[in-house]
Scaffold this active site. Structure first.
Site, PDB file in Angstrom:
ATOM      1  N   GLU A 289      78.807  67.928  37.172  1.00  0.00           N
ATOM      2  CA  GLU A 289      78.790  66.965  35.957  1.00  0.00           C
ATOM      3  C   GLU A 289      78.219  66.877  35.617  1.00  0.00           C
ATOM      4  OE1 GLU A 289      81.478  64.077  37.659  1.00  0.00           O
ATOM      5  OE2 GLU A 289      80.675  62.631  35.949  1.00  0.00           O
TER       6      GLU A 289
ATOM      7  N   GLU B 212      77.711  70.173  33.020  1.00  0.00           N
ATOM      8  CA  GLU B 212      79.045  70.046  32.042  1.00  0.00           C
ATOM      9  C   GLU B 212      78.704  68.937  30.876  1.00  0.00           C
ATOM     10  OE1 GLU B 212      82.191  67.890  32.863  1.00  0.00           O
ATOM     11  OE2 GLU B 212      83.278  68.244  31.667  1.00  0.00           O
TER      12      GLU B 212
ATOM     13  N   CYS C 183      82.832  51.449  43.575  1.00  0.00           N
ATOM     14  CA  CYS C 183      83.357  51.538  45.191  1.00  0.00           C
ATOM     15  C   CYS C 183      83.389  50.346  46.161  1.00  0.00           C
ATOM     16  CB  CYS C 183      83.285  53.175  45.513  1.00  0.00           C
ATOM     17  SG  CYS C 183      83.330  54.419  44.632  1.00  0.00           S
TER      18      CYS C 183
ATOM     19  N   GLU D 183      95.873  59.608  45.264  1.00  0.00           N
ATOM     20  CA  GLU D 183      94.814  61.161  44.138  1.00  0.00           C
ATOM     21  C   GLU D 183      94.373  62.815  45.318  1.00  0.00           C
ATOM     22  OE1 GLU D 183      90.728  60.981  44.849  1.00  0.00           O
ATOM     23  OE2 GLU D 183      89.789  62.052  43.168  1.00  0.00           O
TER      24      GLU D 183
ATOM     25  N   SER E 276      85.535  63.917  32.182  1.00  0.00           N
ATOM     26  CA  SER E 276      84.649  65.335  32.933  1.00  0.00           C
ATOM     27  C   SER E 276      85.679  66.267  33.674  1.00  0.00           C
ATOM     28  CB  SER E 276      83.520  64.552  33.501  1.00  0.00           C
ATOM     29  OG  SER E 276      83.497  65.725  34.656  1.00  0.00           O
TER      30      SER E 276
ATOM     31  N   GLU F 149      98.454  68.425  39.754  1.00  0.00           N
ATOM     32  CA  GLU F 149      96.686  69.427  39.629  1.00  0.00           C
ATOM     33  C   GLU F 149      95.009  69.382  40.251  1.00  0.00           C
ATOM     34  OE1 GLU F 149      98.574  66.157  39.300  1.00  0.00           O
ATOM     35  OE2 GLU F 149      98.493  65.922  37.217  1.00  0.00           O
TER      36      GLU F 149
ATOM     37  N   CYS G 178      85.495  60.571  38.644  1.00  0.00           N
ATOM     38  CA  CYS G 178      85.225  60.349  40.283  1.00  0.00           C
ATOM     39  C   CYS G 178      85.959  58.885  40.756  1.00  0.00           C
ATOM     40  CB  CYS G 178      83.750  60.640  40.408  1.00  0.00           C
ATOM     41  SG  CYS G 178      82.495  59.445  39.884  1.00  0.00           S
TER      42      CYS G 178
ATOM     43  N   LYS H 206      92.753  56.698  45.939  1.00  0.00           N
ATOM     44  CA  LYS H 206      91.929  58.075  46.322  1.00  0.00           C
ATOM     45  C   LYS H 206      93.693  58.681  47.534  1.00  0.00           C
ATOM     46  CE  LYS H 206      87.242  58.297  45.684  1.00  0.00           C
ATOM     47  NZ  LYS H 206      87.061  59.129  44.705  1.00  0.00           N
TER      48      LYS H 206
HETATM   49 FE1  HC0 Z   1      83.514  56.097  45.118  1.00  0.00          FE
HETATM   50 FE2  HC0 Z   1      82.722  58.212  45.075  1.00  0.00          FE
HETATM   51  S1  HC0 Z   1      81.194  57.091  45.228  1.00  0.00           S
HETATM   52  S2  HC0 Z   1      84.231  57.257  43.902  1.00  0.00           S
HETATM   53  O1  HC0 Z   1      82.975  55.069  43.922  1.00  0.00           O
HETATM   54  O2  HC0 Z   1      82.053  59.216  42.686  1.00  0.00           O
HETATM   55  O3  HC0 Z   1      85.859  55.924  46.469  1.00  0.00           O
HETATM   56  O4  HC0 Z   1      81.917  54.861  48.070  1.00  0.00           O
HETATM   57  O5  HC0 Z   1      83.394  58.566  48.021  1.00  0.00           O
HETATM   58  O6  HC0 Z   1      84.920  60.967  46.153  1.00  0.00           O
HETATM   59  O7  HC0 Z   1      80.480  60.598  46.898  1.00  0.00           O
HETATM   60  C1  HC0 Z   1      84.960  55.865  46.367  1.00  0.00           C
HETATM   61  C2  HC0 Z   1      82.396  54.872  46.984  1.00  0.00           C
HETATM   62  C3  HC0 Z   1      83.654  57.576  47.007  1.00  0.00           C
HETATM   63  C4  HC0 Z   1      83.890  59.711  45.436  1.00  0.00           C
HETATM   64  C5  HC0 Z   1      81.764  59.670  45.859  1.00  0.00           C
HETATM   65  C6  HC0 Z   1      82.659  59.041  44.101  1.00  0.00           C
END
Ligand code: HC0
Ligand code: SF4
Length: 575
Positions: free
Chosen positions: A278, A281, A503, A360, A318, A365, A298, A357
């Protein structure tokens, strides 16, 4: 200050306080159900009924303002009886299969029923017709448990500005759900799970994948690898009664080894990899007139939102996959090659603080050579349940280290990914050094830290002025996105996370009870501090200095944004 009497005690509280606030300030607890500080307070459930001298009827303490000389009885016979009747009525329309409920032992209605002294079923009869929705990839809605408190309605509206949930019908038929009682999969739900985190009961919860993981662990043909997100270490302890903000990295690794995973890795390694991809990028976009501002990609809840609400801005995102998906792709390519394992036999489990997630991992994709990068996603709460199911005494575990072969190293930059501002700070640590072409001493970008509100900074990086912004939750991100749409955004780089605080407050994190939220304890800050502490203790604090990342490029990917890196680690989005 206003002077009043509560339960025959003279007390004081600031002008403008409600009875509930005045009582709590003076150590007097009034039970509540629908009330959540900074989110709701409409007196809807009437559990906080109190008697006010001179008032014609009982008053809802969460909305009733105090005044000079007021006399309040929170536990008069009349107040106690009314409170019990209110709870009895709520319980009467609630599916009472507590033993099978995901919130058994962690349910505010159970606690309340106990507190008001319910001992028998006072009102028997018909139930509102229930509705069960498990169509969306991450969030399950079961209205047979719903107590109509409206906390989820307020969370979706105020935190995300989406309003996917609301009251439907009237009277006995009242329920809470998406318009026309549609599935959450059919409306603009971003699958953030913030509604789950505020639900007092089991009406909203994550779609569980525990049994798929147990099957994989017991399948001798599968090589089962687990990775843990940065935020898990800052929250998992809460599932076992440890104080909020207790860092349990070592105990978590021991528990995962006892569960029988073949490898235990940290998603932090892949966070470092993400920064390489990233960061480069971003530099490429800056140096070659690419689309700016670039926005981080992310947080899959944010991606869901962007695709539905701002499809015209997708070229600002990104193209990087999120770290745990990158890790899955590397495990099923480079690791598989090195270990001589067929990628089809590798089963990757991600322990994430996130509900989005779950969706995801299965997006078309994100497939690599027809395979999912990640096979199962468990929330922090699900991992807590799995550890309990296996009879592991988590609190007394000794610490272990993540497996060190190939992907064991991580930087402090990777750790702070789990809190709002962390991805930006991690990226700046690398981008600044690449541009400056020498080692930089000051790598703490404190302007982008913090768990409340929009954060902005203008930085001079090796002669280049870079304006950055950090948003967490869509109500904070929306004005930034509207500015981009209107062509007047001043920023070059924006971090957007789906959940408030990042997160550490994801929709899969341990439930923080209303009691704790209403006490004013800043639980997001506590969890965030656990990550900054680990960052400050790391020997390596910049992603590009992670020697195992350097080896991965040397031996496999060649360089950031290479053709192979694009094939494995980048994605695209759908309008
Ligand atoms: Fe997160 Fe991650 S930091 S999204 O906020 O970028 O869910 O903890 O694992 O994949 O590394 C969440 C937290 C993760 C991912 C990382 C990112
Ligand atoms: Fe709203 Fe998020 Fe719940 Fe979906 S998951 S209904 S977007 S709060």
């Amino acid at each position: 200050m206003v002077k009043l009497t509560i339960n025959n005690r003279e007390v004081e509280a600031p002008e403008g306080s409600t009875i509930l606030e005045a009582a709590r300030l003076n150590g007097i607890q009034i039970p509540t159900l629908c009330f959540l500080k900074d989110l709701t307070g409409t007196g809807a459930c009437r559990v906080c009924n109190v008697e006010v001298k001179g008032a014609r009827s009982l008053c809802a303490a969460c909305v009733y303002p105090i005044n000079e000389g007021m006399v309040v009885y929170t536990n008069s016979k009349k107040a106690l009886d009314a409170r019990r009747t209110v709870v009895e009525l709520i319980v009467s329309n609630h599916s009472k299969n507590c033993l099978q409920c995901i919130r058994n032992n962690n349910c505010e209605l159970q606690r309340l029923a106990q507190q008001v002294g319910i001992r028998e079923e006072a009102f028997k009869g018909e139930h509102t017709a229930p509705h069960f929705d498990e169509v969306s990839p991450g969030v399950v809605r079961d209205t047979s448990k719903c107590v109509l408190c409206g906390r989820c309605v307020a969370a979706c509206e105020k935190i995300q500005g989406l309003g996917c949930l609301n009251y439907i019908n009237r009277g006995f038929k009242t329920t809470v759900g998406p318009v026309f009682n549609k599935s959450l999969a059919e409306v603009n739900c971003m699958q953030c799970g913030q509604c789950i985190n505020v639900c007092p009961v089991g009406a909203l919860h994550e779609k569980e994948e525990i049994h798929e993981v147990i099957d994989a662990l017991n399948d001798p043909t599968k090589h089962v690898i687990v990775q843990t997100a940065p935020a898990i270490r800052a929250g998992l302890g809460e599932e076992f009664g440890l104080p909020i903000g207790t860092k349990v990295t070592g105990r978590m690794v021991t528990a995962l080894k006892l569960l029988g995973f073949d490898r235990v890795y940290d998603t932090n390694y892949a966070a470092d990899l993400t920064i390489m991809e990233e960061g480069y990028e971003f530099l490429n976009r800056v140096q070659h007139g690419g689309v700016l501002p670039m926005i981080t990609s992310c947080s899959p809840g944010w991606i869901n939102y962007a695709e539905k609400e701002y499809p015209d801005l997708l070229n600002h995102l990104s193209s990087c996959k999120s770290p745990h998906m990158m890790f899955g792709a590397i495990l099923k390519s480079y690791y598989a090659q090195q270990k001589g394992i067929d990628p089809k036999d590798i089963y990757v489990v991600s322990i994430m603080p996130c509900v989005a997630k779950k969706g995801e991992k299965g997006r078309r994709e994100n497939l690599t050579n027809g395979l999912q990068d990640v096979d199962a996603v468990l929330t922090t709460r699900e991992l807590g349940r799995l550890i309990k199911m296996y009879g592991i005494d988590f609190v007394d575990l000794v610490d272990s280290e993540f497996d060190q072969d190939m992907f064991g190293e991580y930087s402090g930059a990777g750790v702070i990914f789990g809190t709002s501002g962390g991805v930006m700070e991690a990226a700046l640590r690398t981008v600044a050094e690449v541009l400056a072409k020498h080692e930089l001493k000051n790598i703490d970008y404190t302007a982008v830290r913090g768990v409340e509100g929009l954060k902005e900074a203008t930085l001079n990086i090796a002669g280049l002025e870079v304006k950055v912004a950090v948003a967490h939750s869509m109500s904070i991100a929306k004005p930034l996105l509207d500015d981009i749409r209107a062509g007047k955004s001043p920023y070059h780089f924006i971090e957007i996370m789906g959940c408030p605080g990042g997160c550490i407050n994801g929709g899969g994190m341990p439930i923080v009870s209303a009691q704790i939220r209403n006490s004013g304890l800043n639980y997001k800050q506590k969890r965030s501090e656990a990550l900054y502490t680990e960052d400050s203790e790391c020997k390596v604090r910049k992603s590009h200095e992670n020697t195992q990342i350097q080896e991965l490029y040397k031996n496999f990917l060649k360089e950031p944004n290479s053709e192979l890196a694009h094939e494995l680690l980048h994605t695209h989005y759908s309008k």
